[in-house]
Design a protein around this motif. Structure first.
Motif, PDB file in Angstrom:
ATOM      1  N   ASN A  95       0.843  -1.085  -0.022  1.00 54.51           N
ATOM      2  CA  ASN A  95       0.102  -0.002  -0.056  1.00 54.51           C
ATOM      3  C   ASN A  95       0.769   1.269  -0.140  1.00 54.51           C
ATOM      4  N   ILE A  96       1.882   1.141   0.562  1.00 61.59           N
ATOM      5  CA  ILE A  96       2.963   2.521   0.516  1.00 61.59           C
ATOM      6  C   ILE A  96       3.430   2.528  -0.935  1.00 61.59           C
ATOM      7  N   ASP A  97       3.853   1.409  -1.488  1.00 64.05           N
ATOM      8  CA  ASP A  97       4.149   1.457  -2.954  1.00 64.05           C
ATOM      9  C   ASP A  97       3.056   2.330  -3.705  1.00 64.05           C
ATOM     10  N   ILE A  98       1.908   1.896  -3.803  1.00 64.32           N
ATOM     11  CA  ILE A  98       0.737   2.228  -4.362  1.00 64.32           C
ATOM     12  C   ILE A  98       0.602   3.762  -3.972  1.00 64.32           C
ATOM     13  N   ALA A  99       0.667   3.962  -2.785  1.00 69.20           N
ATOM     14  CA  ALA A  99       0.437   5.699  -2.346  1.00 69.20           C
ATOM     15  C   ALA A  99       1.581   6.526  -3.093  1.00 69.20           C
ATOM     16  N   LEU A 100       2.648   5.936  -3.037  1.00 70.15           N
ATOM     17  CA  LEU A 100       3.716   7.004  -3.643  1.00 70.15           C
ATOM     18  C   LEU A 100       3.522   7.384  -5.102  1.00 70.15           C
ATOM     19  N   LYS A 101       2.978   6.391  -5.962  1.00 74.14           N
ATOM     20  CA  LYS A 101       2.909   6.417  -7.231  1.00 74.14           C
ATOM     21  C   LYS A 101       1.618   7.701  -7.496  1.00 74.14           C
ATOM     22  N   GLU A 102       0.900   7.975  -6.277  1.00 70.93           N
ATOM     23  CA  GLU A 102       0.033   9.187  -6.535  1.00 70.93           C
ATOM     24  C   GLU A 102       0.832  10.486  -6.468  1.00 70.93           C
ATOM     25  N   ILE A 103       2.073  10.403  -6.293  1.00 70.79           N
ATOM     26  CA  ILE A 103       2.955  11.982  -6.456  1.00 70.79           C
ATOM     27  C   ILE A 103       3.675  11.733  -7.827  1.00 70.79           C
ATOM     28  N   GLU A 104       3.326  12.515  -8.708  1.00 66.14           N
ATOM     29  CA  GLU A 104       4.010  12.684 -10.003  1.00 66.14           C
ATOM     30  C   GLU A 104       5.401  13.245  -9.852  1.00 66.14           C
ATOM     31  N   GLU A 105       6.393  12.686 -10.596  1.00 68.05           N
ATOM     32  CA  GLU A 105       7.792  12.998 -10.364  1.00 68.05           C
ATOM     33  C   GLU A 105       7.860  14.533 -10.879  1.00 68.05           C
ATOM     34  N   ASN A 106       7.420  15.009 -11.701  1.00 73.01           N
ATOM     35  CA  ASN A 106       7.838  16.303 -12.019  1.00 73.01           C
ATOM     36  C   ASN A 106       7.185  17.100 -11.170  1.00 73.01           C
ATOM     37  N   GLU A 107       6.082  17.131 -10.596  1.00 76.20           N
ATOM     38  CA  GLU A 107       5.338  17.825  -9.389  1.00 76.20           C
ATOM     39  C   GLU A 107       6.136  17.891  -8.210  1.00 76.20           C
ATOM     40  N   TYR A 108       6.794  16.527  -7.965  1.00 78.40           N
ATOM     41  CA  TYR A 108       7.655  16.392  -6.941  1.00 78.40           C
ATOM     42  C   TYR A 108       9.003  17.230  -6.914  1.00 78.40           C
ATOM     43  N   LEU A 109       9.369  17.353  -7.958  1.00 83.24           N
ATOM     44  CA  LEU A 109      10.686  18.166  -8.148  1.00 83.24           C
ATOM     45  C   LEU A 109      10.450  19.544  -8.202  1.00 83.24           C
ATOM     46  N   LYS A 110       9.435  19.783  -8.730  1.00 84.22           N
ATOM     47  CA  LYS A 110       8.989  21.325  -8.815  1.00 84.22           C
ATOM     48  C   LYS A 110       8.730  21.814  -7.330  1.00 84.22           C
ATOM     49  N   THR A 111       8.231  21.002  -6.532  1.00 85.07           N
ATOM     50  CA  THR A 111       7.859  21.153  -5.119  1.00 85.07           C
ATOM     51  C   THR A 111       9.241  21.357  -4.337  1.00 85.07           C
ATOM     52  N   LEU A 112      10.110  20.508  -4.565  1.00 83.06           N
ATOM     53  CA  LEU A 112      11.376  20.603  -3.841  1.00 83.06           C
ATOM     54  C   LEU A 112      11.860  21.829  -4.385  1.00 83.06           C
ATOM     55  N   ASP A 113      12.071  22.363  -5.801  1.00 78.18           N
ATOM     56  CA  ASP A 113      12.575  23.499  -6.178  1.00 78.18           C
ATOM     57  C   ASP A 113      11.991  24.807  -5.279  1.00 78.18           C
ATOM     58  N   GLU A 114      10.664  24.789  -5.412  1.00 76.71           N
ATOM     59  CA  GLU A 114      10.129  25.885  -4.696  1.00 76.71           C
ATOM     60  C   GLU A 114      10.265  26.000  -3.214  1.00 76.71           C
ATOM     61  N   LEU A 115      10.370  24.949  -2.545  1.00 70.61           N
ATOM     62  CA  LEU A 115      10.660  24.779  -1.168  1.00 70.61           C
ATOM     63  C   LEU A 115      11.974  25.367  -0.748  1.00 70.61           C
ATOM     64  N   ALA A 116      12.954  24.644  -1.579  1.00 72.36           N
ATOM     65  CA  ALA A 116      14.328  24.903  -1.243  1.00 72.36           C
ATOM     66  C   ALA A 116      14.656  26.637  -1.563  1.00 72.36           C
ATOM     67  N   GLU A 117      14.023  27.122  -2.651  1.00 70.78           N
ATOM     68  CA  GLU A 117      14.086  28.623  -2.940  1.00 70.78           C
ATOM     69  C   GLU A 117      13.479  29.319  -2.082  1.00 70.78           C
ATOM     70  N   LYS A 118      12.570  29.242  -1.564  1.00 71.06           N
ATOM     71  CA  LYS A 118      11.851  29.691  -0.273  1.00 71.06           C
ATOM     72  C   LYS A 118      12.560  29.722   0.863  1.00 71.06           C
ATOM     73  N   ARG A 119      13.228  28.717   1.217  1.00 74.76           N
ATOM     74  CA  ARG A 119      13.769  28.268   2.453  1.00 74.76           C
ATOM     75  C   ARG A 119      15.345  29.134   2.268  1.00 74.76           C
ATOM     76  N   ALA A 120      16.045  29.153   1.051  1.00 72.98           N
ATOM     77  CA  ALA A 120      17.021  29.631   0.850  1.00 72.98           C
ATOM     78  C   ALA A 120      16.952  31.363   0.947  1.00 72.98           C
ATOM     79  N   ASN A 121      15.809  31.864   0.539  1.00 75.90           N
ATOM     80  CA  ASN A 121      15.615  33.185   0.879  1.00 75.90           C
ATOM     81  C   ASN A 121      15.208  33.544   2.282  1.00 75.90           C
ATOM     82  N   ALA A 122      14.667  32.703   2.956  1.00 74.92           N
ATOM     83  CA  ALA A 122      14.478  32.927   4.373  1.00 74.92           C
ATOM     84  C   ALA A 122      15.862  32.790   5.284  1.00 74.92           C
TER      85      ALA A 122
END
Length: 158
Positions: A95-122
């Protein structure tokens, strides 16, 4: 048995726990804990959990999918944190493996970029090494994979 605790018949407990499950998806562990807090005996808990599964009030695959989607989109958690929290709730690897498939790879990396940039600015730190550490600690705590975190930090902080 404490005097202030209400006792429930099997029917009352089923209705109450169905409402509990309808409000939001629940995992087996949460339902069992709730029933134990309602002072239900183990045999009654087994009967109720079985009934909830049969009537589709309790579905661990559905729970794990919605949990992963919600924690990623709302709390911006990485895969490692989501996996850790699902394991804590005794969710199966399948079920964990199925759940992780709910997260699209490009959306995942985009979110990491946004989060990292926001934190870097803070982060106000001027020393580049300390700055990198503060950003890394923040992202790693949120469950992002270390290779992605360090790759991103090296892009952001020179």
């Amino acid at each position: 048995m404490p005097l202030d605790k209400k006792s429930y018949s099997l029917t009352e407990a089923i209705i109450k726990i169905q409402q509990f499950c309808v409000y939001q998806d629940r995992c087996h562990k949460e339902v069992v804990e709730k029933l134990q807090n309602m002072n239900m005996i183990p045999d009654a808990i087994d009967v109720i959990v079985t009934k909830l599964i049969e009537d589709n009030f309790l579905n661990e695959e559905r729970f794990s999918k919605s949990f992963a989607r919600g924690k990623f989109r709302i709390k911006k958690w990485g895969r490692l944190r989501i996996v850790r929290e699902l394991k804590f709730r005794n969710i199966s690897k399948y079920n964990i493996d199925i759940a992780l498939k709910e997260i699209e790879e490009n959306e995942y990396l985009k979110t990491l970029d946004e989060l990292a940039e926001k934190r870097a600015n803070a982060v106000k730190e001027t020393n580049p090494l300390k700055r990198k550490k503060k950003i890394a600690d923040y992202l790693l705590y949120r469950g992002w994979e270390s290779h992605l975190v360090y790759e991103k930090i090296n892009e952001l902080v020179k």
